[in-house]
Scaffold this active site. Structure first.
Site, PDB file in Angstrom:
ATOM      1  N   ASP A   1      35.188  46.583  25.091  1.00  0.00           N
ATOM      2  CA  ASP A   1      36.398  45.756  25.080  1.00  0.00           C
ATOM      3  C   ASP A   1      36.320  44.600  24.100  1.00  0.00           C
ATOM      4  OD1 ASP A   1      37.390  47.417  26.983  1.00  0.00           O
ATOM      5  OD2 ASP A   1      37.434  45.952  28.615  1.00  0.00           O
TER       6      ASP A   1
ATOM      7  N   TYR B   1      34.492  32.007  29.428  1.00  0.00           N
ATOM      8  CA  TYR B   1      34.650  33.462  29.495  1.00  0.00           C
ATOM      9  C   TYR B   1      33.289  34.160  29.525  1.00  0.00           C
ATOM     10  CZ  TYR B   1      36.906  37.985  28.415  1.00  0.00           C
ATOM     11  OH  TYR B   1      37.367  39.269  28.445  1.00  0.00           O
TER      12      TYR B   1
ATOM     13  N   SER C   1      32.000  35.006  32.922  1.00  0.00           N
ATOM     14  CA  SER C   1      32.788  36.061  33.555  1.00  0.00           C
ATOM     15  C   SER C   1      32.384  37.439  33.043  1.00  0.00           C
ATOM     16  CB  SER C   1      34.281  35.833  33.285  1.00  0.00           C
ATOM     17  OG  SER C   1      34.713  34.604  33.806  1.00  0.00           O
TER      18      SER C   1
ATOM     19  N   ASP D   1      40.209  20.255  30.425  1.00  0.00           N
ATOM     20  CA  ASP D   1      39.249  20.664  29.408  1.00  0.00           C
ATOM     21  C   ASP D   1      39.938  21.268  28.188  1.00  0.00           C
ATOM     22  OD1 ASP D   1      37.114  19.755  30.850  1.00  0.00           O
ATOM     23  OD2 ASP D   1      36.367  21.726  31.431  1.00  0.00           O
TER      24      ASP D   1
END
Length: 279
Positions: free
Chosen positions: A168, A181, A184, A69
């Site tokens: 973050d 991401y 997650s 990917d």
């Protein structure tokens, strides 16, 4: 669909083991009546001559990535302005985008020759910082320049201040990138052919900061706080610096990346297999 006669090929970088497969693929494609052109960086990796990126895009009817990917995403981002259909041959684990397996090439490629194939439109993001524009297929991620430090980001939607994020970082993802991401970090999984912007905070300092799914018509501006610098990560492949009090403008594009999928491609089957759902 338009019949495809010339295929521009890109190999996964730093993977010299693809040399043997490329020549096998080239022989097969040539026997099926295709012209194959190899991009110069890929060609140098396996010790032959190739064409520069722009020449490959201009000469080819479709582009082919051989790898995973990540390879396909890189080709999609770099070739986006040329609007060429892209197909990926998967050389590793199960991929969301590179769903054509090596053993399927011989039966699938004649369909490209006859125009009997389908194209799926995957939404792209356009980001700009001080007039420097770039594209992302999965996501644009904003994080502190020093990994591990928290960052303060101020977000506006369609020019109106909306929210401040402290944590973050922040992910701005496409539906295609919702399973990268974004998932997650606790973001929603969104059907890849939807037209949405996904805003997902990364480990926010406040529990009230939740993921947000917006219609793709909205445009987002994000400003980094005073005396801070922000690392802007584009599809995990390119980095840009957002300086104190600078702003990044992000919008969804109606004209997306044109990906050629295997006719048996099923998004929900891939989700089940990739994430082991229902087991």
């Amino acid at each position: 669909m338009e019949p495809i006669h010339t295929i521009g090929v890109f190999l996964r970088p730093l993977t010299h083991s693809l040399k043997q497969y490329f020549f096998e693929f080239q022989d097969l494609a040539t026997s099926l009546g295709f012209e194959v052109v190899l991009e110069s960086i890929s060609a140098k990796m396996i010790g032959i001559e190739g064409l520069d990126f722009e020449s490959v895009c201009h000469k080819s009817d479709a582009l082919l990535s051989i790898g995973g990917d990540g390879t396909l995403i890189s080709v999609a981002r770099r070739s986006f302005i040329h609007q060429k259909p892209i197909l990926g041959i998967n050389m590793g684990n199960l991929g969301f985008l590179t769903d054509l397996q090596k053993e399927e090439v011989e039966t699938f490629f004649p369909l490209l020759k006859s125009g009997n194939y389908n194209i799926a439109n995957h939404m792209m993001l356009e980001g700009s910082i001080n007039g420097d524009c770039f594209f992302a297929l999965n996501d644009i991620i904003l994080r502190h320049i020093n990994n591990g430090s928290m960052i303060h980001l101020k977000a506006s939607i369609d020019g109106e201040y909306f929210n401040s994020y402290y944590g973050d970082g922040l992910i701005i993802a496409t539906p295609t990138g919702s399973t990268a991401y974004n998932i997650s970090a606790g973001g929603a999984v969104v059907y890849p052919f939807s037209y949405n912007l996904l805003l997902t905070p990364i480990c926010p300092h406040s529990l009230t900061q939740r993921p947000l799914v917006l219609p793709g018509e909205f445009e987002v501006d994000i400003e980094v706080g005073n005396n801070e610098e922000c690392n802007v990560v584009i599809d995990g492949q390119e980095n840009k610096l957002l300086k104190p009090n600078q702003c990044i403008h992000i919008k969804a594009l109606k004209s997306g990346v044109k990906l050629i999928h295997n006719p048996h491609w099923n998004y929900f089957k891939i989700l089940r297999q990739k994430f082991h759902w229902g087991e």
